[in-house]
Design a protein around this motif. Structure first.
Motif, short mmCIF file in Angstrom:
data_model
loop_
_atom_site.label_atom_id
_atom_site.label_comp_id
_atom_site.label_asym_id
_atom_site.label_seq_id
_atom_site.Cartn_x
_atom_site.Cartn_y
_atom_site.Cartn_z
N GLY A 139 0.83 -1.22 0.00
CA GLY A 139 0.00 0.00 0.00
C GLY A 139 0.85 1.26 0.00
O GLY A 139 0.62 2.19 -0.78
N PHE A 140 1.89 1.29 0.84
CA PHE A 140 2.75 2.47 0.91
C PHE A 140 3.52 2.67 -0.41
O PHE A 140 3.64 3.78 -0.91
N VAL A 141 4.00 1.56 -0.97
CA VAL A 141 4.73 1.67 -2.25
C VAL A 141 3.78 2.22 -3.32
O VAL A 141 4.13 3.14 -4.06
N GLY A 142 2.57 1.66 -3.37
CA GLY A 142 1.58 2.13 -4.35
C GLY A 142 1.23 3.58 -4.15
O GLY A 142 1.08 4.34 -5.10
N ALA A 143 1.11 3.99 -2.87
CA ALA A 143 0.72 5.37 -2.57
C ALA A 143 1.79 6.35 -3.04
O ALA A 143 1.49 7.38 -3.64
N VAL A 144 3.06 6.02 -2.77
CA VAL A 144 4.14 6.94 -3.16
C VAL A 144 4.22 7.04 -4.68
O VAL A 144 4.52 8.10 -5.23
N LYS A 145 3.94 5.92 -5.36
CA LYS A 145 4.00 5.95 -6.83
C LYS A 145 2.74 6.52 -7.47
O LYS A 145 2.70 6.76 -8.67
N GLY A 146 1.71 6.72 -6.69
CA GLY A 146 0.38 7.10 -7.19
C GLY A 146 0.42 8.26 -8.18
O GLY A 146 1.12 9.25 -7.96
N PHE A 147 -0.30 8.12 -9.26
CA PHE A 147 -0.25 9.17 -10.29
C PHE A 147 -1.61 9.37 -10.97
O PHE A 147 -2.18 10.44 -10.96
N GLY A 148 -2.15 8.28 -11.55
CA GLY A 148 -3.27 8.37 -12.49
C GLY A 148 -4.47 9.11 -11.98
O GLY A 148 -4.95 10.05 -12.63
N MET A 149 -4.96 8.72 -10.80
CA MET A 149 -6.21 9.32 -10.33
C MET A 149 -6.03 10.80 -10.00
O MET A 149 -6.87 11.64 -10.32
N ILE A 150 -4.90 11.12 -9.37
CA ILE A 150 -4.66 12.53 -9.02
C ILE A 150 -4.48 13.36 -10.29
O ILE A 150 -5.06 14.44 -10.43
N TYR A 151 -3.73 12.81 -11.23
CA TYR A 151 -3.49 13.57 -12.46
C TYR A 151 -4.79 13.77 -13.24
O TYR A 151 -5.03 14.83 -13.80
N ALA A 152 -5.63 12.74 -13.23
CA ALA A 152 -6.88 12.84 -13.99
C ALA A 152 -7.78 13.95 -13.44
O ALA A 152 -8.47 14.63 -14.19
N ILE A 153 -7.75 14.14 -12.14
CA ILE A 153 -8.67 15.12 -11.54
C ILE A 153 -8.09 16.53 -11.55
O ILE A 153 -8.73 17.48 -12.00
N THR A 154 -6.88 16.68 -11.05
CA THR A 154 -6.38 18.06 -10.85
C THR A 154 -5.07 18.38 -11.58
O THR A 154 -4.64 19.53 -11.58
N GLN A 155 -4.44 17.38 -12.15
CA GLN A 155 -3.09 17.56 -12.75
C GLN A 155 -2.12 18.18 -11.73
O GLN A 155 -1.20 18.90 -12.09
N GLY A 156 -2.38 17.94 -10.46
CA GLY A 156 -1.48 18.48 -9.43
C GLY A 156 -1.94 19.82 -8.88
O GLY A 156 -1.38 20.33 -7.92
#
Lengths: 460, 305
Positions: free
Chosen positions: B234-251
């Motif tokens: 879970g922690f590894v996945g969280a640190v690598k997380g990209f798709g959902m955040i980028y899709a909504i706000t692009q950061g």
């Protein structure tokens, strides 16, 4: 040199593979935007399909060229290319569409650097052409002396010169305008504006808004329009005479103030931050009557001319972009020439590509007028382009105002040459100002601070 | 050609073993080649690039600049914002593990509609992340979204603007990531719970253990390897997380939801600064490594095999 090229090709292959590494973003994140729409991979990935020059010489084999452009094929480019192909059976052009966003431009740049077959390509921003020139991917057109770009396209073409040379031929003219729902204006007894200010636009938006209709809608890009327009006369790099940033000025503050009032006081405009997360299709909002005014470019013709997919029962009128203040004398409208067609120096068929460039600029691009693109060459009859533009939909436009703004008004136009990083960094400032985390004065100063920092970094 | 799986004509067992080994290599070859070409070599290449100033579109090769990329990185405000947000997106991991565990315990007992509820909680896992992101965008829509409509009906006149405000965008992300993580955790826990012997549970009950004792003294220790597995992945996945955040706000807005992967992505694919982006990616890798090592070290105290 060969080793260097090999390095680039290998490096690009590795970086492409690296994108898969990067948090698995390749499939979920950005590719969704471009998806299969731009569909360039297959066509661009088949360089072997072109005949070698020696074969062409000996057997007169058909030369195949690939042209990359950002306009969807069905909005004119395919018809233009088909017309050429009929006229020139020995030089066949294939059109490959790339989406003109970050992912699409990356795709084109990758194709250019990795030596895929891209013979001709379109540039839509000064900063992207500049990068391609620096990377040696745009042919210096000085050697083709028989075609005088300045004479054909007028003095505005020089905005695309780099170090006094052309690396592409600007083929269309256009700008940013305010598109109006004429029926809504009539209902409120409002005239189609011919010379107006941001305060006038606010007033219009306030009168035109209703429960289900926004007064005005515009994309992120257009906040910068009024700000840039007040600076461009002194410098297209947006600097003062001493080389420092010119963004901290009363016009910037005024622009922020008016937009904030529209978003939060009048509520005549969707708040910017809500818009960037809701991602509404602004062109469609306009044709559906969900916004009375739309600050945009001529690209909305793609939507307003398509009555089959986007039926509407109101007339579209057009106004020029508003000045910041009525007495502003140094206001320069955003626009000028665009769609700059370049030749890849690595193309095996540069002469054939050049023949196409000349034909496209002087007559070939006419089918693109349907999508709102007005040819810039003096050889192409503007009336003919206007006829193509409105064919079959004349009754759905207030043609007087549309023609007055698109063709008649002799307004000063220019395009900012602000670098891509600063433009991107500015987005953060817009977010902060329009979410009321920064005051307009602070926002103005922050734009200048960021610009100055980037100017200093670039000078190192 | 003799089949791989029968002994050779000479009956030599070594020859058979050799063929077996070869067959093994043939089977793993597609994966090994794919991993090498698409993961290992690019990773090593990016290790080299992080010490260079290579800009993809410049037409120039890379120049060695030592640790300049790292010096530049720590001076950037966006780096610190991204670091803070990357650490924040790790918060939903233990929360989702706890909720996933409790739901699994509940569903492991006989309750009505067990299968339906199981599918309901697991649905986010088998749904595309981008589709989920768009659903959350609609749910959190500030003016017309159902969440704010509910809050308004509950008397909150000025509900949060969620993804539209730099102040609340990250909170919205954390809620989304928490809910999104529950289903997977629940299914893994359900599998682990099936392995606990009923005799053990009955013995504990006969000894007078109440439900809370059963959970804390019997179930939790027995599923601790599963908990460890879920936390580390879970922690590894969280640190690598990209798709959902980028899709909504692009950061955004105003970089308020920028995490390491988005920071690296923008440097690489907006500005083509591959050297700098490699430095950011390797920093992200070091963060993941550090977190994983800490967990590995800590697990000796609480994981019972």
């Amino acid at each position: 040199m060969k080793t260097k090229k090999s390095f680039h090709v290998a490096a690009i292959a590795l970086c492409t593979a690296g994108t898969l590494l990067l948090a698995g973003c390749g499939s979920n994140g950005n590719s969704g935007n471009s998806g299969t729409n731009d569909g360039g991979t297959t066509a661009a990935g088949s360089p072997s399909s072109a005949a070698s020059p020696s074969q062409a010489d000996s057997k007169k084999e058909t030369v195949k060229l690939t042209m990359w452009g950002g306009v969807p094929a069905e909005n004119g480019p395919q018809e233009a290319v088909d017309n050429w192909n009929k006229l020139h059976p020995d030089i066949q052009i294939e059109y490959v569409r790339f989406v003109n966003d970050d992912a699409g431009n990356l795709k084109l740049d990758t194709a250019l650097i990795s030596g895929q077959q891209v013979d001709l390509y379109m540039n839509y921003a000064y900063s992207t052409l500049e990068k391609r020139v620096q990377a040696g991917n745009a042919l210096d057109l000085s050697s083709f002396s028989e075609y005088d770009i300045d004479d054909k396209m007028g003095s505005a073409a020089s905005a695309w010169k780099m170090d006094g040379k052309y690396y592409g031929v600007p083929t269309k003219k256009g700008g940013t305008y305010v598109w109006l729902n004429k029926d809504m204006l009539d209902a409120q007894g409002l005239e189609v504006p011919t010379d107006w200010t941001l305060d006038d636009m606010r007033d219009y938006a306030n009168k035109l808004k209703s429960d289900k209709v926004w007064g005005l809608a515009e994309g992120d890009y257009f906040f910068a329009q009024s700000i840039n327009s007040s600076i461009m006369k002194q410098s297209l790099e947006m600097t003062n005479s001493d080389g420092t940033s010119a963004f901290d000025n009363p016009f910037t503050v005024k622009t922020f103030e008016v937009y904030l009032d529209m978003m939060f006081t009048d509520k005549s405009m969707m708040p910017h931050t809500e818009q960037i997360t809701s991602k509404p299709a602004l062109d469609q909002m306009f044709v559906k009557g969900e916004t009375a005014m739309l600050f945009s470019t001529e690209q909305i013709f793609r939507t307003t001319n398509n009555l089959t997919d986007f039926p509407r029962d109101f007339k579209v009128a057009l106004a020029p972009a508003p000045k910041v203040t009525a007495d502003q004398t140094d206001y320069i409208y955003n626009g000028g020439l665009g769609d700059v067609l370049s030749i890849n120096p690595k193309s095996k068929y540069k002469d054939e590509a050049w023949e196409f460039v000349k034909w496209y600029a002087d007559e070939g691009m006419l089918p693109l007028a349907k999508g709102g693109r007005l040819p810039s060459s003096k050889d192409l009859d503007a009336d003919e382009a206007v006829k193509v533009m409105f064919e079959g939909v004349e009754d759905t436009y207030d043609l007087d105002s549309v023609k007055r703004v698109l063709l008649g008004a002799d307004l000063p136009y220019a395009l900012s040459q602000l670098d891509a990083k600063t433009s991107s960094d500015f987005q953060v400032v817009y977010d902060k100002v329009f979410s009321q985390k920064l005051t307009p004065e602070e926002g103005s100063k922050e734009l200048a601070r960021i610009h100055n920092d980037n100017l200093k970094a670039a000078a190192k | 050609m003799p089949p791989f799986f029968i002994p050779g004509k000479d009956g030599d067992p070594m020859s058979w073993m050799k063929r077996q080994r070869m067959l093994g290599y043939v089977f793993i070859a597609p994966n090994v080649i794919g991993m090498t070409v698409f993961l290992l070599v690019p990773a090593l290449f990016s290790f080299y690039l992080m010490f260079t100033d290579w800009v993809f579109s410049s037409g120039r090769g890379p120049h060695f600049i030592g640790l300049d990329n790292f010096r530049r990185m720590v001076k950037e405000e966006l780096f610190w914002i991204s670091l803070k947000n990357t650490l924040l997106v790790m918060l939903p991991v233990p929360v989702a593990v706890i909720i996933g565990f409790l739901i699994a315990v509940m569903l492991n007992n006989r309750v009505y509609l067990t299968k339906t509820l199981r599918a309901f909680f697991f649905a986010p896992y088998f749904t595309s992340g981008i589709a989920i992101a768009f659903v959350w965008m609609v749910l959190f829509q500030p003016s017309e979204g159902p969440i704010n409509a509910f809050l308004r009906s509950a008397g909150i006149t000025d509900p949060p603007r969620w993804f539209s405000s730099p102040d609340t965008a990250m909170i919205g992300m954390l809620i989304m990531l928490t809910v999104g993580g529950i289903g997977y955790n629940m299914i893994i826990y359900l599998a682990a719970l099936q392995d606990i012997s009923t005799e053990l549970m009955e013995a504990a009950r006969i000894d007078g253990a109440k439900t809370r004792h059963l959970i804390s003294k019997v179930i939790l220790p027995l599923v601790s390897p599963t908990t460890f597995f879920l936390l580390i992945t879970g922690f590894v996945g969280a640190v690598k997380g990209f798709g959902m955040i980028y899709a909504i706000t692009q950061g955004g807005p105003a970089n308020s939801t920028s995490v390491f992967s988005i920071f690296a992505y923008k440097q690489a694919f907006h500005f083509y600064e591959m050297g700098y982006a490699s430095a950011i990616s390797w920093t992200m890798f070091l963060l993941i490594l550090l977190i994983s090592l800490l967990q590995w070290w800590g697990q000796k105290r609480w994981v019972h095999y």
